[in-house]
Each structure stands twice: as structure tokens, then as C-alpha cells.
Design a protein around this motif. Structure first.
Motif, PDB file in Angstrom:
ATOM      1  N   PRO A   1      89.854 112.208  54.296  1.00 21.66           N
ATOM      2  CA  PRO A   1      89.852 113.685  54.255  1.00 21.66           C
ATOM      3  C   PRO A   1      91.119 114.323  54.799  1.00 21.66           C
ATOM      4  O   PRO A   1      91.508 115.413  54.353  1.00 21.66           O
ATOM      5  CB  PRO A   1      88.629 114.052  55.125  1.00 21.66           C
ATOM      6  CG  PRO A   1      87.703 112.884  54.963  1.00 21.66           C
ATOM      7  CD  PRO A   1      88.610 111.695  54.923  1.00 21.66           C
ATOM      8  N   ASP A   2      91.803 113.657  55.740  1.00 25.58           N
ATOM      9  CA  ASP A   2      93.052 114.196  56.275  1.00 25.58           C
ATOM     10  C   ASP A   2      94.255 113.870  55.383  1.00 25.58           C
ATOM     11  O   ASP A   2      95.325 114.461  55.538  1.00 25.58           O
ATOM     12  CB  ASP A   2      93.315 113.627  57.677  1.00 25.58           C
ATOM     13  CG  ASP A   2      92.321 114.166  58.703  1.00 25.58           C
ATOM     14  OD1 ASP A   2      91.738 115.244  58.454  1.00 25.58           O
ATOM     15  OD2 ASP A   2      92.114 113.498  59.728  1.00 25.58           O
ATOM     16  N   PHE A   3      94.079 112.921  54.457  1.00 22.99           N
ATOM     17  CA  PHE A   3      95.177 112.513  53.578  1.00 22.99           C
ATOM     18  C   PHE A   3      94.657 112.376  52.144  1.00 22.99           C
ATOM     19  O   PHE A   3      94.606 111.275  51.584  1.00 22.99           O
ATOM     20  CB  PHE A   3      95.789 111.189  54.059  1.00 22.99           C
ATOM     21  CG  PHE A   3      96.406 111.276  55.422  1.00 22.99           C
ATOM     22  CD1 PHE A   3      97.721 111.681  55.582  1.00 22.99           C
ATOM     23  CD2 PHE A   3      95.660 110.990  56.552  1.00 22.99           C
ATOM     24  CE1 PHE A   3      98.296 111.790  56.841  1.00 22.99           C
ATOM     25  CE2 PHE A   3      96.227 111.086  57.814  1.00 22.99           C
ATOM     26  CZ  PHE A   3      97.538 111.488  57.966  1.00 22.99           C
ATOM     27  N   PRO A   4      94.277 113.497  51.527  1.00 20.42           N
ATOM     28  CA  PRO A   4      93.669 113.431  50.192  1.00 20.42           C
ATOM     29  C   PRO A   4      94.619 112.911  49.126  1.00 20.42           C
ATOM     30  O   PRO A   4      94.170 112.454  48.065  1.00 20.42           O
ATOM     31  CB  PRO A   4      93.272 114.886  49.923  1.00 20.42           C
ATOM     32  CG  PRO A   4      94.184 115.700  50.791  1.00 20.42           C
ATOM     33  CD  PRO A   4      94.384 114.884  52.028  1.00 20.42           C
ATOM     34  N   MET A   5      95.926 112.954  49.376  1.00 17.46           N
ATOM     35  CA  MET A   5      96.872 112.457  48.368  1.00 17.46           C
ATOM     36  C   MET A   5      96.800 110.935  48.200  1.00 17.46           C
ATOM     37  O   MET A   5      97.283 110.400  47.198  1.00 17.46           O
ATOM     38  CB  MET A   5      98.303 112.862  48.728  1.00 17.46           C
ATOM     39  CG  MET A   5      98.929 112.134  49.909  1.00 17.46           C
ATOM     40  SD  MET A   5      98.189 112.576  51.512  1.00 17.46           S
ATOM     41  CE  MET A   5      98.745 114.269  51.655  1.00 17.46           C
TER      42      MET A   5
ATOM     43  N   ALA B   1      81.834 105.165  48.485  1.00 14.97           N
ATOM     44  CA  ALA B   1      81.906 104.361  49.710  1.00 14.97           C
ATOM     45  C   ALA B   1      81.762 105.224  50.955  1.00 14.97           C
ATOM     46  O   ALA B   1      81.272 104.763  51.994  1.00 14.97           O
ATOM     47  CB  ALA B   1      83.233 103.602  49.741  1.00 14.97           C
ATOM     48  N   GLN B   2      82.159 106.484  50.869  1.00 15.92           N
ATOM     49  CA  GLN B   2      82.110 107.375  52.037  1.00 15.92           C
ATOM     50  C   GLN B   2      80.675 107.676  52.473  1.00 15.92           C
ATOM     51  O   GLN B   2      80.432 108.106  53.607  1.00 15.92           O
ATOM     52  CB  GLN B   2      82.858 108.684  51.756  1.00 15.92           C
ATOM     53  CG  GLN B   2      82.116 109.692  50.898  1.00 15.92           C
ATOM     54  CD  GLN B   2      82.078 109.323  49.423  1.00 15.92           C
ATOM     55  OE1 GLN B   2      82.856 108.465  48.978  1.00 15.92           O
ATOM     56  NE2 GLN B   2      81.219 109.961  48.656  1.00 15.92           N
ATOM     57  N   ASP B   3      79.702 107.459  51.590  1.00 12.18           N
ATOM     58  CA  ASP B   3      78.302 107.762  51.918  1.00 12.18           C
ATOM     59  C   ASP B   3      77.531 106.537  52.410  1.00 12.18           C
ATOM     60  O   ASP B   3      76.322 106.631  52.649  1.00 12.18           O
ATOM     61  CB  ASP B   3      77.584 108.333  50.683  1.00 12.18           C
ATOM     62  CG  ASP B   3      78.115 109.697  50.287  1.00 12.18           C
ATOM     63  OD1 ASP B   3      78.659 110.403  51.175  1.00 12.18           O
ATOM     64  OD2 ASP B   3      78.017 110.052  49.101  1.00 12.18           O
ATOM     65  N   ARG B   4      78.181 105.397  52.571  1.00 11.30           N
ATOM     66  CA  ARG B   4      77.496 104.163  52.961  1.00 11.30           C
ATOM     67  C   ARG B   4      77.884 103.783  54.388  1.00 11.30           C
ATOM     68  O   ARG B   4      79.035 103.932  54.795  1.00 11.30           O
ATOM     69  CB  ARG B   4      77.868 103.014  52.014  1.00 11.30           C
ATOM     70  CG  ARG B   4      77.545 103.283  50.543  1.00 11.30           C
ATOM     71  CD  ARG B   4      78.064 102.155  49.683  1.00 11.30           C
ATOM     72  NE  ARG B   4      77.968 102.466  48.250  1.00 11.30           N
ATOM     73  CZ  ARG B   4      76.988 102.036  47.461  1.00 11.30           C
ATOM     74  NH1 ARG B   4      76.025 101.270  47.968  1.00 11.30           N
ATOM     75  NH2 ARG B   4      76.972 102.340  46.174  1.00 11.30           N
ATOM     76  N   ASN B   5      76.897 103.246  55.148  1.00  9.73           N
ATOM     77  CA  ASN B   5      77.227 102.727  56.470  1.00  9.73           C
ATOM     78  C   ASN B   5      77.768 101.307  56.334  1.00  9.73           C
ATOM     79  O   ASN B   5      77.811 100.741  55.237  1.00  9.73           O
ATOM     80  CB  ASN B   5      76.017 102.779  57.415  1.00  9.73           C
ATOM     81  CG  ASN B   5      74.843 101.940  56.922  1.00  9.73           C
ATOM     82  OD1 ASN B   5      75.032 100.826  56.400  1.00  9.73           O
ATOM     83  ND2 ASN B   5      73.631 102.447  57.090  1.00  9.73           N
TER      84      ASN B   5
END
Length: 450
Positions: free
Chosen positions: A291-295, A333-337
Motif C-alpha cells: 500500500p505504501d508503494f503501489p507502483m 494474497a493480501q486477504d490471507r493469513n
């Protein structure tokens, strides 16, 4: 008797041609209806072609590696009845699974640190699906035969009057000569005794009977290998990536001592959950930093001049298979633990290796991670998985002494590489992104903080 021309059917998804990767019949073979006749590879999958009629094969479209256009003749079959193309039975459904040979025992060994996925770059970066298209397949140039080996000159014979009983040599030289099967009388020396250097020269330049090199490997015959199927798709994709993308690679060292300790504690108390390797923890750190480096999590349409920064992380995972390098994709992947990531990594890697991965599981990645596991070396410079703009490569974990204040302590260190598309990602952004990953990995409790 009649001849039926079986034309390559429309496989769908805008495919205009397919490559012959295997023939299961030959001219003169008697075949039955629904019998498999060929495997055709598109940019999406390998498709099994089955005969709609029974008869005798009289013509084939080409050789393995050739491209056949949709609607072009693939096989000509001589049938017993008067059967026209319009009267032929409907084509049997085609199978659209990627085929891979069963993995060997060596390929299925799992690195403890990096997990069951056994990803790798094998001299480059992964070959994703869909892959960059090529211009069709001409024959591969044959490798020229090696020139005949030049005969080595015989060694200078020993000086006259030099009998075996007069040969001087140390016990170590005599023992070595015995082990090598060398008669000291055959060894030339410039001094009054045979030395190790004289034995070395004898081994290099030969005896009177020709080249003498015990235990040396022998030359093998040249073996021309046609570049077809998955290997050609990988080659085309790598060529397109290097031709279009101005790569740069940044490497940093990360102390994963605390992370490895936490991983061991989590595995000791995991219960029925899957065992954690390094990879799911690294993926969790990547998802927190994106999120801090969307590029970094983007795809670049260089023909349209549009960069799409994706909100979800669909992480490609380079995986070595018997058929070549594939890139199954971990969706969202961001929604998985970390345990869910570990489970999905194992499932996708197994599906890719056994040829059971679905087409949709092998395309659509927004960022790729590639690792050689225990073979990771000091640093890698992976090739970007086009049209993505970055690829991340963790390297092998090693223990080294490091300074902590005035004390020297043992630490587990890992180099982390990232290759980026310099048209989209600046060096400062890549370095800053890796520094944030380093923060999460060196202070692993932050991975579980909101």
C-alpha cells in the motif's frame, strides 16, 4: 474409400494458431474414433486433439515444433465409407490442462526454509502463462559435430640406462603412482628423482599409449535438442521481457534471526495448521508494504502506454516443474493469513508439478516472487514477468558472525533481490520498498500488528 481432413478446431480465447508438441500417431497407423492423435500447445494450455473418425492416417500437418493455424489441416484420414467433412461426427471435447511429467524424487524434495513450492529461476525469471507469443517455429539449427581430437605427442622416453631399480622417488610419490597405475619408469623427470610435479605433467600430457587421465569424464556425442513446447514459450517470454523492459536490480541484506525463531515457535504450536516456511512470511511482509508503494504491484501496457496499479495482490509464484518453469498465482494474497498462504502455496505448487493446474491459476499475476530455496546463492538478478513491473527474489539464508555494539554474535542473514522496470519504478522507490520489507522481517511481530 474416402479421405477425411481433420482441421484444427477453434480452441477459443482468440487463439489463431497452436504448436504441435507431440504426435500420438504416424502415417500408416490405423486409428479409431476418439483416439488421441496429437497434443497442441497454445499460449494458454496444452490441448489434446482426438480423431472424430476411424481410418488410416495418410498425412500429418508437420513435425513437432511446427505451428498450425486454426482451420488448417492437421491430419488426413482415409476412411472406409464415403465420409465428407460435413458428415463427420462432432469433435470430442478437448482437454485444456497443462501437462507435465510426474516429478522425480529429486524435484519433489522440499527445502525447509522455503517450503513445498520449490520455486526457482533457473538462469532467469519465470515463464508465466499467458506467455508472450512468437513468430512461429522454424527448425532449430543442428549443432555441429565437435572436431576430431588432436592426437597428443608421446612423451619423451626416459633417459637411457635408467632402470626401475635406479628410479628415485619419495614414498608419497611412489604411493600416488601406484594408486594411479603409473609405472615410474615411464615418467620423465629433469632431476634425479620423480616428484609430484612430474606425475602431474605425465597425467596432463599422456603416456606412450595415449592420453592418460584416470577418473576423467569422457566426451559425449553432440545432442541437438529442438526448442519446442513449454521450453519455447519460456524462451519467447524471456526474450520479450529483456527486449522491452529496461531492468535494474537492487539487493539488500536482511537479518532474519528473529523471524526464523518466531517461525520455529509458530510451527511448534501450529496444531492442525500447515507447517510454515519462509515464503508465506515473506509474502505477508510484501502485502503489508505494497500500500505504501503501489507502483511495485502494477502491470505496464507498453503498447497502450498505460500503467495499472492493482489494489489486490495476485502473487505469481515461480515453480519448477518437469515440463519447465510455471507461475501459479495466489489470488488476493493480501486477504490471507500466513497459514492460509502456506496451504495455498502447497496446493498450487503440487497442481503445477503434476499438470493439474487450471488455466486461470496460471495467469493474471500482478507481482512475482522467485526463489531457488537452498540453492539461492548470494544474490540473483531475476527477469521480470512481463507485463508486471517488478519481481522479488529471496536468496539462501546463511549464518554469519555480526557485530552488535562491541560484541560479535551469530546471526541468520538473507539477501533479498528485486528487479524492476525502470520505465515505471525509480531506484529510490525500489530501495525504499525493500527497506520497509526489511523492517517487517527483522521485527516480525509487526507482521501480525494492525
Amino acid at each position: 474409400m474416402a479421405r477425411f481432413t481433420f482441421k484444427l478446431p477453434d480452441i477459443g480465447e482468440g487463439i489463431s494458431e497452436a504448436e504441435i508438441v507431440a504426435w500420438h500417431v504416424a502415417v500408416g497407423d490405423r486409428i479409431e474414433e476418439d483416439q488421441q492423435i496429437a497434443d497442441m500447445m497454445t499460449d494458454k494450455a496444452t490441448v489434446e486433439m482426438e480423431s472424430p473418425v476411424s481410418g488410416v492416417v495418410v498425412e500429418l500437418a508437420g513435425e513437432v515444433g511446427d505451428q498450425v493455424s486454426i482451420g488448417a489441416a492437421l491430419v488426413v484420414i482415409e476412411t472406409e465409407g464415403d465420409l465428407s467433412a460435413e458428415e463427420a461426427p462432432a469433435l470430442a471435447p478437448v482437454t485444456t490442462e497443462l501437462k507435465a511429467a510426474p516429478p522425480s524424487a529429486e524435484q519433489t524434495e522440499v527445502a525447509e526454509q522455503y517450503g513445498a513450492e520449490n520455486p526457482g529461476v533457473r538462469g532467469g525469471a519465470p515463464s508465466p502463462l499467458p506467455l508472450a507469443g512468437g513468430d512461429g517455429g522454424g527448425p532449430v539449427p543442428q549443432t555441429q559435430s565437435s572436431p576430431a581430437k588432436t592426437a597428443l605427442p608421446p612423451p619423451t622416453p626416459p633417459a637411457s640406462g635408467r632402470g626401475v631399480e635406479k628410479i628415485l622417488a619419495s614414498p608419497a610419490v611412489r604411493a600416488r603412482a601406484t594408486d594411479l597405475g603409473i609405472d615410474l619408469a615411464d615418467v620423465k623427470t629433469d632431476s634425479d628423482r620423480v616428484r609430484h610435479a612430474d606425475l602431474d605433467a605425465y597425467l596432463r600430457y599422456g603416456s606412450g599409449e595415449g592420453y592418460h587421465a584416470p577418473h576423467a569424464s569422457r566426451a559425449r556425442a553432440d545432442e541437438p535438442i529442438k526448442v519446442i513446447g513449454m521450453r519455447r514459450k519460456i524462451a519467447e517470454n524471456m526474450q520479450a521481457a529483456k527486449r522491452h523492459i529496461p531492468h535494474f536490480t537492487y539487493v539488500d541484506e536482511i537479518d532474519v534471526t528473529a523471524l526464523e525463531a518466531m517461525r520455529a515457535d509458530l510451527n511448534d504450536n501450529r496444531g492442525a495448521r500447515p507447517k510454515l516456511t519462509m515464503l508465506p512470511l515473506l509474502i505477508a511482509a510484501i502485502c503489508k508494504a505494497i500500500p505504501d508503494f503501489p507502483m511495485i504491484n502494477a502491470r505496464y501496457d507498453d503498447e497502450g502506454g498505460v500503467v495499472t496499479r492493482h489494489g489486490a495482490v495476485h502473487l505469481g509464484m515461480a515453480t519448477q516443474t518437469p515440463a519447465g518453469l510455471m507461475v501459479p498465482v495466489i489470488r488476493d494474497a493480501q486477504d490471507r493469513n500466513v497459514w492460509q498462504l502456506a496451504s495455498e502455496i502447497g496446493r498450487l505448487a503440487e497442481a503445477a508439478r503434476t499438470g493439474k493446474a487450471k488455466v486461470e491459476e496460471l495467469s493474471g499475476s500482478t507481482l512475482t516472487i522467485t526463489s531457488l530455496g537452498p540453492l539461492g546463492g548470494i544474490a540473483t538478478t531475476p527477469v521480470i514477468n512481463r507485463p508486471e513491473v517488478a519481481i522479488i527474489g529471496p536468496n539462501k539464508i546463511v549464518e554469519r558472525p555480526v557485530f552488535v555494539g562491541d560484541e560479535i554474535v551469530r546471526a541468520k542473514l538473507m539477501n533479498l533481490s528485486i528487479s524492476c522496470d525502470h520505465r515505471v519504478v525509480d531506484g529510490w522507490d525500489a530501495a525504499s520498498f525493500v527497506q520497509l520489507l526489511k523492517k517487517y522481517l527483522e521485527t516480525p511481530v509487526l507482521l501480525f500488528a494492525d
